[in-house]
Design an enzyme around this catalytic site. Structure first.
Site, PDB file in Angstrom:
ATOM      1  N   THR A   1      -0.797 -16.646 -25.886  1.00  0.00           N
ATOM      2  CA  THR A   1      -1.434 -15.446 -26.657  1.00  0.00           C
ATOM      3  C   THR A   1      -0.400 -15.110 -27.252  1.00  0.00           C
ATOM      4  O   THR A   1       1.162 -14.971 -26.660  1.00  0.00           O
ATOM      5  CB  THR A   1      -2.237 -14.479 -24.923  1.00  0.00           C
ATOM      6  OG1 THR A   1      -2.727 -15.369 -24.416  1.00  0.00           O
ATOM      7  CG2 THR A   1      -2.068 -13.019 -25.990  1.00  0.00           C
TER       8      THR A   1
ATOM      9  N   THR B   1      -0.060 -11.738 -20.863  1.00  0.00           N
ATOM     10  CA  THR B   1      -0.277 -13.295 -21.095  1.00  0.00           C
ATOM     11  C   THR B   1       0.152 -13.346 -20.058  1.00  0.00           C
ATOM     12  O   THR B   1       0.853 -13.962 -19.329  1.00  0.00           O
ATOM     13  CB  THR B   1       0.496 -13.607 -22.157  1.00  0.00           C
ATOM     14  OG1 THR B   1       0.429 -15.319 -22.592  1.00  0.00           O
ATOM     15  CG2 THR B   1       2.246 -13.277 -22.013  1.00  0.00           C
ATOM     16  N   GLY B   2      -1.251 -14.519 -19.621  1.00  0.00           N
ATOM     17  CA  GLY B   2      -0.863 -15.493 -18.698  1.00  0.00           C
ATOM     18  C   GLY B   2      -1.692 -15.888 -17.749  1.00  0.00           C
ATOM     19  O   GLY B   2      -3.413 -16.189 -18.701  1.00  0.00           O
TER      20      GLY B   2
ATOM     21  N   ARG C   1     -16.322 -18.677 -21.575  1.00  0.00           N
ATOM     22  CA  ARG C   1     -14.683 -18.128 -20.997  1.00  0.00           C
ATOM     23  C   ARG C   1     -14.571 -17.364 -21.761  1.00  0.00           C
ATOM     24  O   ARG C   1     -13.947 -17.266 -23.215  1.00  0.00           O
ATOM     25  CB  ARG C   1     -14.389 -19.100 -20.286  1.00  0.00           C
ATOM     26  CG  ARG C   1     -13.283 -18.226 -19.251  1.00  0.00           C
ATOM     27  CD  ARG C   1     -11.762 -17.668 -20.496  1.00  0.00           C
ATOM     28  NE  ARG C   1     -10.986 -17.495 -19.327  1.00  0.00           N
ATOM     29  CZ  ARG C   1      -9.689 -17.364 -19.164  1.00  0.00           C
ATOM     30  NH1 ARG C   1      -9.505 -17.326 -21.106  1.00  0.00           N
ATOM     31  NH2 ARG C   1      -8.714 -16.959 -18.826  1.00  0.00           N
ATOM     32  N   VAL C   2     -14.371 -15.892 -20.847  1.00  0.00           N
ATOM     33  CA  VAL C   2     -13.621 -14.676 -21.482  1.00  0.00           C
ATOM     34  C   VAL C   2     -12.467 -14.670 -21.370  1.00  0.00           C
ATOM     35  O   VAL C   2     -12.793 -14.181 -19.644  1.00  0.00           O
ATOM     36  CB  VAL C   2     -14.262 -13.455 -22.203  1.00  0.00           C
ATOM     37  CG1 VAL C   2     -13.792 -12.358 -22.005  1.00  0.00           C
ATOM     38  CG2 VAL C   2     -15.563 -13.985 -22.833  1.00  0.00           C
ATOM     39  N   GLY C   3     -11.114 -14.141 -21.109  1.00  0.00           N
ATOM     40  CA  GLY C   3     -10.283 -13.797 -20.398  1.00  0.00           C
ATOM     41  C   GLY C   3      -9.909 -12.531 -20.628  1.00  0.00           C
ATOM     42  O   GLY C   3     -10.743 -11.804 -20.398  1.00  0.00           O
ATOM     43  N   ASP C   4      -8.508 -11.994 -20.613  1.00  0.00           N
ATOM     44  CA  ASP C   4      -7.716 -10.734 -20.477  1.00  0.00           C
ATOM     45  C   ASP C   4      -8.000 -10.518 -21.295  1.00  0.00           C
ATOM     46  O   ASP C   4      -8.420  -8.761 -21.267  1.00  0.00           O
ATOM     47  CB  ASP C   4      -7.128 -10.452 -18.546  1.00  0.00           C
ATOM     48  CG  ASP C   4      -5.767 -11.653 -20.039  1.00  0.00           C
ATOM     49  OD1 ASP C   4      -6.240 -12.333 -20.156  1.00  0.00           O
ATOM     50  OD2 ASP C   4      -4.795 -10.789 -19.952  1.00  0.00           O
TER      51      ASP C   4
ATOM     52  N   GLY D   1      -5.408 -15.358 -17.327  1.00  0.00           N
ATOM     53  CA  GLY D   1      -6.509 -14.492 -17.114  1.00  0.00           C
ATOM     54  C   GLY D   1      -7.612 -13.552 -16.433  1.00  0.00           C
ATOM     55  O   GLY D   1      -7.835 -12.652 -15.945  1.00  0.00           O
TER      56      GLY D   1
HETATM   57  N1  ASP Z   1      -3.824 -14.802 -20.401  1.00  0.00           N
HETATM   58  C1  ASP Z   1      -4.623 -15.434 -21.332  1.00  0.00           C
HETATM   59  C2  ASP Z   1      -6.081 -15.811 -21.416  1.00  0.00           C
HETATM   60  O1  ASP Z   1      -6.299 -15.961 -19.966  1.00  0.00           O
HETATM   61  C3  ASP Z   1      -3.915 -17.239 -21.565  1.00  0.00           C
HETATM   62  C4  ASP Z   1      -2.689 -16.740 -22.318  1.00  0.00           C
HETATM   63  O2  ASP Z   1      -2.071 -15.524 -21.738  1.00  0.00           O
HETATM   64  O3  ASP Z   1      -1.702 -17.550 -21.429  1.00  0.00           O
HETATM   65  O4  ASP Z   1      -6.948 -15.757 -21.840  1.00  0.00           O
END
Ligand code: ASP
Length: 313
Positions: free
Chosen positions: A175, A226-227, A203-206, A229
């Protein structure tokens, strides 16, 4: 107030051995370009909101990062992008989810914030709205990169074989994000992503979920995460940092470290960047590395990838 900007370009296990010195150098170059784009705005007295937008645009245009050009693929082989911006002075916010078309998803998020009555638009409805905005569009081929396509094929094959997942997180997701405090002491955050390789369509992330992957409030902090989500959403990670500062009087550093530790304990790997209205910056992560950097009024760009000190470039 001395303005400051911090960025991330994704976090994950990131084994040093899996990256060549050339790859590493290229990431540092990309991070510095983003820092300088944001700094240019702050140096001329521009608002934090414009600075974080400029910094994120630079990484969306850079195919190394999982946002805009170079976004990862869904299990159906499409790219669906999420992006968000938030302004700390008035909590104005805008986000998009599941879109493909606008060259810079962060500008699509700004269009939602500035030209609609809403905070979050998704999919076809979002695209219909965005077509009426003054945005640059690209064909799907513009966003394609061979390494993200290969990452999807590897992931689909792994699933077919029901094999263990041994890849670096950096190859699967990522991200980009930026937070800033401008000369007037106002905060802003922006985040943009392709999400996770092989995610289900829809799918929707954070990232576009305010309080999870993106948050800005002048009274406390601006945060971009980031990570994994799903964990950031379930732990309301970004807002949790603001809450700890607000109600417990914790510093940004203490609150950010605590939330990143909570995520790890729950099984959610990742990291985040935060800034407060005094210009303090935090860049914690609970995994092997996080592409990250910061730049202050002197214009020196500091960047790092692994668990290491930032280096000036
Ligand atoms: N946070 C992002 C998501 O879950 C992915 C990421 O940051 O690696 O969409």
């Amino acid at each position: 107030m001395s303005p400051v900007l911090a960025i991330h370009g994704g976090a994950g296990t990131m084994a040093r051995a899996s990256m060549t010195p050339q790859d590493e150098a290229a990431f540092h170059v990309g991070l510095r370009a983003s820092l300088r784009a944001g700094h240019a705005v702050l140096a001329r007295g521009g608002p934090a909101l414009d600075a974080v937008t400029a910094a994120v645009m630079a990484m969306e245009d850079d195919p190394q990062f999982n946002a805009g050009r170079g976004a990862v693929y869904t299990s159906a082989g499409r790219q669906e992008m999420d992006a968000a911006v938030m302004n700390g002075a008035d909590r104005a916010a805008g986000a998009v989810a599941g879109i493909l078309g606008p060259r810079n998803p962060v500008l699509a998020a700004r269009a939602v914030m500035q030209h609609s009555e809403h905070v979050l638009l998704i999919g076809e409805g979002a695209l219909a709205f965005l077509r009426e905005q003054n945005l640059t569009w690209e064909e799907p081929g513009y966003f394609h990169t061979a390494h993200r396509w290969q990452a999807l094929q590897t992931e689909l094959e792994r699933r077919r074989l029901a094999a263990a997942d041994t890849r670096d997180d950096a190859a699967k997701h990522g991200t980009v994000g930026a937070v800033a405090c401008d000369a007037a002491g106002h905060l802003a955050a922006a985040t943009s992503t392709g999400g996770m390789t092989g995610k289900l369509p829809g799918r929707v992330g954070d990232c576009p979920v305010f309080g999870a992957g993106t948050w800005a409030d002048d009274a406390t902090c601006a945060v971009s995460g980031t990570g994994h989500g799903e964990y950031f959403i379930r732990w309301a990670a970004a807002h949790e940092i603001a809450s700890r500062m607000r109600y417990r009087g914790e510093s940004l550093a203490v609150a950010a470290d605590a939330v990143v530790a909570d995520l790890l304990a729950a099984g959610g790997s990742g990291g985040l960047i935060g800034v407060d209205a005094a210009g303090n910056v935090a860049l914690p992560f609970n995994c092997g590395g996080m592409y990250r950097g910061r730049i202050g009024a002197d214009g020196v760009a500091w960047t790092a990838i692994y668990r290491e000190e930032l280096v000036a470039g």
